[in-house]
Scaffold this active site. Structure first.
Site, PDB file in Angstrom:
ATOM      1  N   GLU A 463       0.806  -1.219   0.000  1.00  0.00           N
ATOM      2  CA  GLU A 463       0.000   0.000   0.000  1.00  0.00           C
ATOM      3  C   GLU A 463       0.843   1.275   0.000  1.00  0.00           C
ATOM      4  O   GLU A 463       0.480   2.265  -0.636  1.00  0.00           O
ATOM      5  CB  GLU A 463      -0.978  -0.014   1.185  1.00  0.00           C
ATOM      6  CG  GLU A 463      -2.151  -0.981   1.018  1.00  0.00           C
ATOM      7  CD  GLU A 463      -1.781  -2.454   1.175  1.00  0.00           C
ATOM      8  OE1 GLU A 463      -0.676  -2.752   1.665  1.00  0.00           O
ATOM      9  OE2 GLU A 463      -2.602  -3.315   0.786  1.00  0.00           O
ATOM     10  N   HIS A 533     -12.414  -6.727   7.102  1.00  0.00           N
ATOM     11  CA  HIS A 533     -13.089  -6.262   5.889  1.00  0.00           C
ATOM     12  C   HIS A 533     -14.268  -5.369   6.253  1.00  0.00           C
ATOM     13  O   HIS A 533     -15.188  -5.210   5.463  1.00  0.00           O
ATOM     14  CB  HIS A 533     -13.572  -7.448   5.040  1.00  0.00           C
ATOM     15  CG  HIS A 533     -12.459  -8.318   4.576  1.00  0.00           C
ATOM     16  ND1 HIS A 533     -11.965  -9.356   5.316  1.00  0.00           N
ATOM     17  CD2 HIS A 533     -11.700  -8.269   3.461  1.00  0.00           C
ATOM     18  CE1 HIS A 533     -10.960  -9.930   4.674  1.00  0.00           C
ATOM     19  NE2 HIS A 533     -10.776  -9.282   3.548  1.00  0.00           N
TER      20      HIS A 533
END
Ligand SMILES: Cc1ncc(C[n+]2csc(CCOP(=O)(O)OP(=O)(O)O)c2C)c(N)n1
Ligand SMILES: [Mg+2]
Length: 733
Positions: A463, A533
């Site tokens: 990321e 999530h």
């Protein structure tokens, strides 16, 4: 004897063999200039006339060698705090450096905002660095990618007066290199390895220079680097030119960089120059290296001092006489002393101007430029899968985000889209037989097929790599629309977002900017999404000055706000609630390729008179359900405001509604403590106290993470019942 400092270009024109006597003298002068600026700053710090000092002492030979092998204002530079000699040799003046040291208003690098060694120059392509070790390497990688992209797509350099491009002239040459440097200790950072990996994999023209002085503050090299030598660890990266040199030797350093530059300009790949230098002084003036280095070790360091070594050589080889070198040294002393005197008289920055350049001064995303909601016609020809034919059919949020990306990529050739799994297929040759992936949520589906693999591509699974490279692209005037696959995994990029992306404009006093868009699926209510999530956490980003944070609750807003995000001149975090991607209740017809919604404008989802409910994201439909029940079952009339953008937020609409209803609830999905609602509630209590008939109420998740089992998820996240209960309590207060 010629005493003038050579420019890098002049220097290079004299060939690549051994240095001529004149070149050696010029080299010495630049090294000495760097040392004397350091010494002057040390004196000024001791006199308390400046506030911080860190020196480049001992690194001068390596860095003058680097600068003279490259081209100022042509190549790109991402230096770190030891690179004083590099910057001087590129053309930054001692006067400019000393203006930084005193923090003058006229400090050309930051106007008194950054520490003295964070050099920056638009004309020399020196990009304002932070103090974070190693973040700059990924910027250099993105910068090099952008240079290559522009030479393959020269049409992307054309300016436009309809968006951010008006303020970002783009130049490229086709063979420019991007230089980034770091200390040997900083090679321990993951971003170093991420940058090496991408530079190697994409054969990018990046020169990574490790200035190995054996210490990271007090930590010796063998603690940071397994085996004590970084060159050995990186030797297997493909496509690199490697050079390991004595960084106290001018010729060895210069030739290493000449080889590196030639390799990069020829398009053969990146270069890695590992220079062994010395730290002639302590880490900074706040450090005393006698606390952790033996006397004998410090004596060895002194013997390798590049300035003393070159001085002796110039005399020994008869290149200069004692008188000539003394004259040269006096002239350097004089130049630095004069620069210091002028810096001490320079005007100081004004406190009133300190919020200038937090955001773009040129393009305001809350302005009417972006208020095209009325003009856009629903049902016009849509981009992408959402509707290649005219259609007034309702589309989901996922469809209309995808449509906006297609539209904007067609309009603006500077847009590149990258992230994890965003391409249709990295192996593009299979696209004739397969449908393509286009993102784990399919939001980028079809983009690579339409715009090609140069503009839409997969990143490595890293990321910080995504955001760091996006920053590098944007410093060249490109518009990256990057994707972080799940909000839950944004954290490796948080350092880049907080310390780099959001800060570049402010810390460079408006010289540099990186108006990147980062799209991020966020949120829970997924039934089985669990801890990793389902996360929220928007307040960790709204707390960052310089960053715009957007969170739409329906398809139409997502389309219009994403368009504004892409055209705007500030970095934008665009939060897309996963639960809303494919809901039927929030669908809308495609509104056309010019439909934009300004930031900072709330939407009244439901007008009401008894209670104001301020919310956003997935709590908008849940609040609406609760409000309908309140009306039906209890005759309570709730006004719902959907903020749509969280930073900036629409205070005027909040205030108008609270003045009308005198009762207010702030509701969000994220955990209640230290959440986004705390700020809004506090401001209402502060500024609208006289209008309130009851305390400000907040609704949020329990102060824990979201669990897997649906019974637990339901209990943790706020539900319509939770909201209804708060409405009833508050009305009864
Ligand atoms: C991400 C980050 N962590 C910690 C620091 C504090 N810090 C500043 S310099 C430094 C040591 C760097 O050593 P090295 O990379 O060898 O460079 P040198 O100072 O020796 O040139 C540290 C720990 C920082 N600036 N950034
Ligand atoms: Mg070091």
């Amino acid at each position: 004897m010629e005493m003038a400092v050579s420019s890098a270009r002049e220097f290079l024109s004299e060939g690549t063999g051994s240095m001529s006597p004149r070149q050696l003298v010029d080299f010495y002068r630049l090294m000495l200039l760097s040392r004397r600026v350091d010494d002057r700053e040390i004196m000024l710090k001791r006199q308390q006339k400046i506030f911080f000092q860190i020196s480049g002492a001992g690194h001068e030979a390596l860095l003058v060698g680097a600068a003279l092998a490259m081209r100022p204002g042509y190549d790109w530079f991402f230096p770190y705090y030891r690179d004083r000699a590099l910057c001087l040799a590129l053309g930054v003046t001692p006067a400019e450096m000393l203006l930084q040291a005193v923090g003058a208003a006229t400090d050309p690098a930051s106007g008194g905002r950054q520490m003295p060694t964070q050099w920056s120059s638009r004309s020399l392509n020196i990009v304002s660095p932070s103090a974070s070790t190693s973040t700059q390497l990924l910027h250099a990688v993105g910068c090099a990618e952008a240079g290559r992209f522009l030479s393959h797509h020269p049409e992307a350099a054309a300016s436009s007066n309809t968006d951010y491009r008006e303020f970002h002239d783009v130049t490229f040459h086709g063979d420019e290199v991007a230089y980034a440097s770091l200390g040997e200790g900083s090679t321990s950072q993951g971003e170093f390895w991420e940058a090496m990996n991408t530079a190697s994999n994409k054969k990018l023209p990046v020169i990574i220079c490790v200035e190995d002085n054996g210490y990271a503050i007090s930590t010796p090299v063998e603690v940071n680097t397994s085996g004590g030598n970084i060159s050995r660890l990186v030797a297997n990266f493909p496509n690199f030119y490697f050079a390991e040199v004595d960084g106290t030797d001018p010729e060895a350093s210069f030739h290493a960089f000449q080889g590196a530059v030639a390799h990069c300009r020829a398009g053969l790949g990146p270069a890695f120059v590992h220079g062994h230098c010395v730290r002639a002084y302590s880490h900074s003036l706040s450090d005393d290296d006698r606390l952790y280095r033996s006397k004998a070790e410090l004596e060895t360091v002194a013997l390798r001092d590049p300035i003393t070594k070159l001085r002796s050589r110039l005399l020994r080889e008869g290149i200069v006489t004692e008188d000539e070198i003394t004259a040269l040294e006096h002239s350097v002393e004089h130049e630095v002393a004069e620069a210091a005197e002028r810096a001490l008289e320079a005007p100081l920055p004004l406190a009133e101007e300190i919020t200038k350049h937090v955001y773009s001064e040129d393009l305001d995303p809350t302005s009417s430029t972006f208020a095209t909601e009325q003009a856009a016609a629903p049902g016009s020809v849509a981009g992408g899968k959402a509707g290649r034919a005219p259609s007034a059919e309702p589309r989901t949020m996922a469809d209309l985000i995808n449509a906006c990306l297609h539209d904007e990529m067609r309009r603006d050739p500077r847009i590149v889209v990258f992230g994890e799994d965003v391409a249709d297929a990295s192996r593009a040759e299979v696209l004739s037989e397969v449908k393509g992936k286009g993102g784990v949520f399919k939001l980028t589906a079809g983009l690579q097929s339409e715009f090609g693999s140069d503009r839409v591509f997969n990143s490595p699974l890293a990321e910080a790599n995504i955001v760091g490279r996006a920053i590098g692209y944007a410093t060249r005037g490109m518009k990256p629309v990057a994707e972080i696959q799940f909000f839950d995994y944004i954290w490796p990029a948080y350092h880049q977002i907080r310390n780099e992306l959001s800060l570049l404009r402010w810390r460079s006093n408006g010289q540099w900017a990186c108006p990147v868009v980062i799209r991020v699926p966020i949120g829970g209510y997924l039934t089985g999404g669990s801890i990793y999530h389902s996360q929220s956490g928007e307040s960790l980003f709204t707390h960052i000055p310089g960053l715009r944070v957007v969170m739409p609750s329906n398809a139409l807003d997502a389309n219009g706000l994403l368009r504004t995000a892409i055209r705007c001149d500030d970095p934008v975090l665009f939060l897309e609630h996963k639960r809303l991607y494919r809901e039927t209740h929030d669908r809308a017809p495609y509104p056309g390729p010019e439909f934009a919604i300004p930031f900072g404008k709330a939407r009244i989802v439901r007008p009401g008179t008894h209670i104001t409910l301020i919310t956003y994201g997935a709590l908008v439909p849940r609040s609406l359900q609760a409000a309908e029940r309140a009306r039906r079952e209890h005759n309570i009339d709730v006004e719902i405001l959907d903020l749509r953008t969280l930073s900036p937020y629409d205070w005027e609409s909040i205030a108008a509604s609270v003045r009308k209803t005198s009762r207010v609830i702030v509701a969000h999905e994220d955990m209640i403590s230290w959440g986004y609602g705390a700020e809004i509630a506090a401001r209402i209590a502060d500024e609208l106290f006289d209008s309130l008939d009851a305390p400000v109420r907040r609704i949020g998740a329990l102060d824990t993470f979201v669990a897997y089992q649906p019974i637990l998820e339901d209990a943790i996240l706020p539900q319509p019942d939770t909201i209804l209960k708060a409405i009833l309590d508050l009305k009864a207060y």
